[in-house]
Design an enzyme around this catalytic site. Structure first.
Site, PDB file in Angstrom:
ATOM      1  N   SER A   1       0.755   5.676  -0.580  1.00  0.00           N
ATOM      2  CA  SER A   1       1.339   4.475  -1.194  1.00  0.00           C
ATOM      3  C   SER A   1       2.496   3.719  -0.251  1.00  0.00           C
ATOM      4  O   SER A   1       2.080   2.387  -0.076  1.00  0.00           O
ATOM      5  CB  SER A   1       2.389   4.745  -2.313  1.00  0.00           C
ATOM      6  OG  SER A   1       1.725   5.332  -3.532  1.00  0.00           O
TER       7      SER A   1
ATOM      8  N   SER B   1       2.910   0.139 -14.142  1.00  0.00           N
ATOM      9  CA  SER B   1       2.159   0.198 -12.941  1.00  0.00           C
ATOM     10  C   SER B   1       2.729  -0.317 -11.740  1.00  0.00           C
ATOM     11  O   SER B   1       3.271  -1.513 -11.793  1.00  0.00           O
ATOM     12  CB  SER B   1       0.835  -0.463 -13.426  1.00  0.00           C
ATOM     13  OG  SER B   1       0.019  -0.753 -12.369  1.00  0.00           O
TER      14      SER B   1
ATOM     15  N   GLN C   1       1.111  -0.540  -8.951  1.00  0.00           N
ATOM     16  CA  GLN C   1       0.151  -1.364  -8.457  1.00  0.00           C
ATOM     17  C   GLN C   1      -0.015  -2.966  -8.735  1.00  0.00           C
ATOM     18  O   GLN C   1       0.111  -3.825  -8.058  1.00  0.00           O
ATOM     19  CB  GLN C   1      -1.129  -1.085  -8.495  1.00  0.00           C
ATOM     20  CG  GLN C   1      -1.494   0.344  -7.764  1.00  0.00           C
ATOM     21  CD  GLN C   1      -2.839   0.888  -8.002  1.00  0.00           C
ATOM     22  OE1 GLN C   1      -3.473   0.173  -8.779  1.00  0.00           O
ATOM     23  NE2 GLN C   1      -3.282   2.140  -7.402  1.00  0.00           N
TER      24      GLN C   1
ATOM     25  N   ASP D   1      -0.132  10.862 -10.967  1.00  0.00           N
ATOM     26  CA  ASP D   1      -0.921  11.325  -9.995  1.00  0.00           C
ATOM     27  C   ASP D   1      -1.039  12.885  -9.918  1.00  0.00           C
ATOM     28  O   ASP D   1      -2.029  13.505  -9.562  1.00  0.00           O
ATOM     29  CB  ASP D   1      -0.593  10.612  -8.679  1.00  0.00           C
ATOM     30  CG  ASP D   1      -1.128   9.007  -8.437  1.00  0.00           C
ATOM     31  OD1 ASP D   1      -2.001   8.971  -9.253  1.00  0.00           O
ATOM     32  OD2 ASP D   1      -0.417   8.624  -7.665  1.00  0.00           O
TER      33      ASP D   1
END
Length: 434
Positions: free
Chosen positions: A16, A169, A171, A319
């Site tokens: 990340s 999120s 992202q 994750d």
């Protein structure tokens, strides 16, 4: 049962932070140096699309700590609008992070571009990428199914907005942030459920915590970003696999060095210690705004069953859920998960992938739209069983850990897929065998 002992100093650099350091470097004026950049396929995809969009990128090996050779990436840029129209579609391979976050930057560039990926990435939903960028004034076209290719008609005249994240999120939060850096005015992002905050930390953005628990991220538009140096700590999501190996092994003791301990990234640790796991944090310190330290794990063969349903907790360990579920199943015989629909849109439908493989290994499971349950009964199969990796690195590594730790006859359909995030995964496990 196998015994694992030793020190892990070659864990992959954090995926990340590597993605974000490269993307921020491409938006900065000057030369950005990134030490200990990830060699994983996904992060290399980010460097590839930056290069193909006109950014000067180079990388080479240097001497690092513990006698290791590590990667140093150098990115030269003139600032927010340093990109050039690519001559061909930008290939993101299997990296959803690359596709989603880079879309935010391309939305602000005065040219047309197209983001594509491998067969797996081309099936993943991208509507949540398109919606905020369209609201800001960019043109974004998707396939009829709402997937890639992502075709972008960028503009230098993006409009700032107040954007409430529809789902937790990091992202989507990051892609809106990267677009907002180019907008003529201040953008505010509101998140009800916290997600990883690397982008905010690395850009030094103002955050406001409301009494109702919501967080507001404030992004000023068109401010010069001055190039700086970044150091990438070890990836806590990768560390989770080694932690599970140590817990499942017999009389094992492993110390994992220099791991990113950002609270939004290591929520799997309090989950496991709450279930009885013997895990200790040592040598904690702050480097570049991120907490870094060592994780010491000792064998804890029988854990309390994990039950994960709180949406905030689910978002914090999204994750790590494949490894946590397999660990709980093999340790306690039980596991239960709800409010995790997001798992169905990852590199594979991870809910289905985990259940299919656990059932092959003799576990009794129930699958739900938003999760699944391992019921606690197991009829152990005779002989070797091949688990399906579904082209998903986290599925492959989760069951590989169970195979190595328990000594059961478990084979993987495709072990090479671990290279997406953890190229030296099997080498580290072999080196830890006592």
């Amino acid at each position: 049962m196998a015994v694992f002992k030793g020190e892990v100093t070659a864990l992959p650099p954090d995926k990340s932070i590597s993605h974000r350091a490269a993307l921020i470097g491409s938006l900065s004026e000057g030369v950005t140096e990134i030490t200990n950049f990830s060699a994983g396929f996904d992060n290399q995809s980010t460097l590839g699309v930056l290069h193909d969009a006109g950014i000067e990128v180079s990388q080479h090996e240097i001497d690092g700590a513990y006698g290791r050779r590590i990667r140093k990436v150098i990115i030269s840029s003139r600032g927010l609008w340093s990109f050039t129209a690519p001559e061909k579609p930008l290939m993101c391979n299997n990296s959803g992070s690359t596709m989603r976050m880079f879309a935010g930057i391309l939305a602000a560039q005065p040219f047309e571009s197209e983001l594509v990926g491998d067969s797996s990435l081309m099936k993943r939903p991208m509507k949540r990428v398109a919606d905020p960028l369209r609201q800001m004034g960019a043109g974004v076209d998707l396939s009829p199914a709402g997937t890639a290719p992502v075709r972008i008609r960028g503009t230098r005249d993006l409009t700032p907005l107040e954007y409430r994240l529809p789902v937790p999120s990091a992202q989507v939060k990051s892609l809106v942030t990267f677009a907002a850096l180019h907008a003529d005015g201040e953008t505010r992002i509101i998140e009800s459920i916290r997600s990883r905050n690397h982008t905010e930390l690395m850009l030094g953005l103002e955050t406001i915590d409301r009494p109702d628990g919501e967080r507001v991220i404030v992004i000023p538009g068109r401010k010069t970003i001055v190039a700086r140096s970044f150091y990438i700590p070890a990836d806590p999501s990768a560390a989770c696999f080694i932690v599970a190996l140590g817990l499942l092994g017999s009389n094992s003791e492993i110390i994992i060095r220099d791991v990113c301990l950002n609270p939004t990234r290591v929520e799997f640790i309090p989950l496991l210690t709450g279930a009885g796991a013997d895990i200790t944090i040592e040598n904690s310190r702050i480097i570049g705004g991120e907490t870094i330290g060592d994780i010491l794990v000792r064998s804890t063969r029988t854990l309390k069953p994990l039950v994960i349903s709180n949406p905030t907790v689910v978002a914090g360990v999204i994750d790590e859920l494949p490894m946590l579920s397999v660990l709980s199943a093999f340790s306690s015989g039980e596991f239960e998960l709800h409010n995790a629909e997001e798992l169905r849109t990852k590199e594979s439908d991870r809910i289905n992938a985990i259940v299919v493989n656990l059932e092959r290994l003799g576990f009794d499971c129930e699958q739900y739209p938003d999760g699944f349950r391992v019921i606690g009964r197991r009829c152990r199969p005779v002989g070797q069983v091949t688990v399906a990796c579904f082209d998903d690195h986290r599925i492959a590594m989760s069951f590989a850990v169970a195979a190595r730790a328990t000594g059961e006859g478990i084979a993987l359909s495709d072990s090479d897929v671990v290279g997406v995030s953890f190229p030296n995964f099997f080498e580290i496990i072999e080196n830890l065998k006592a």
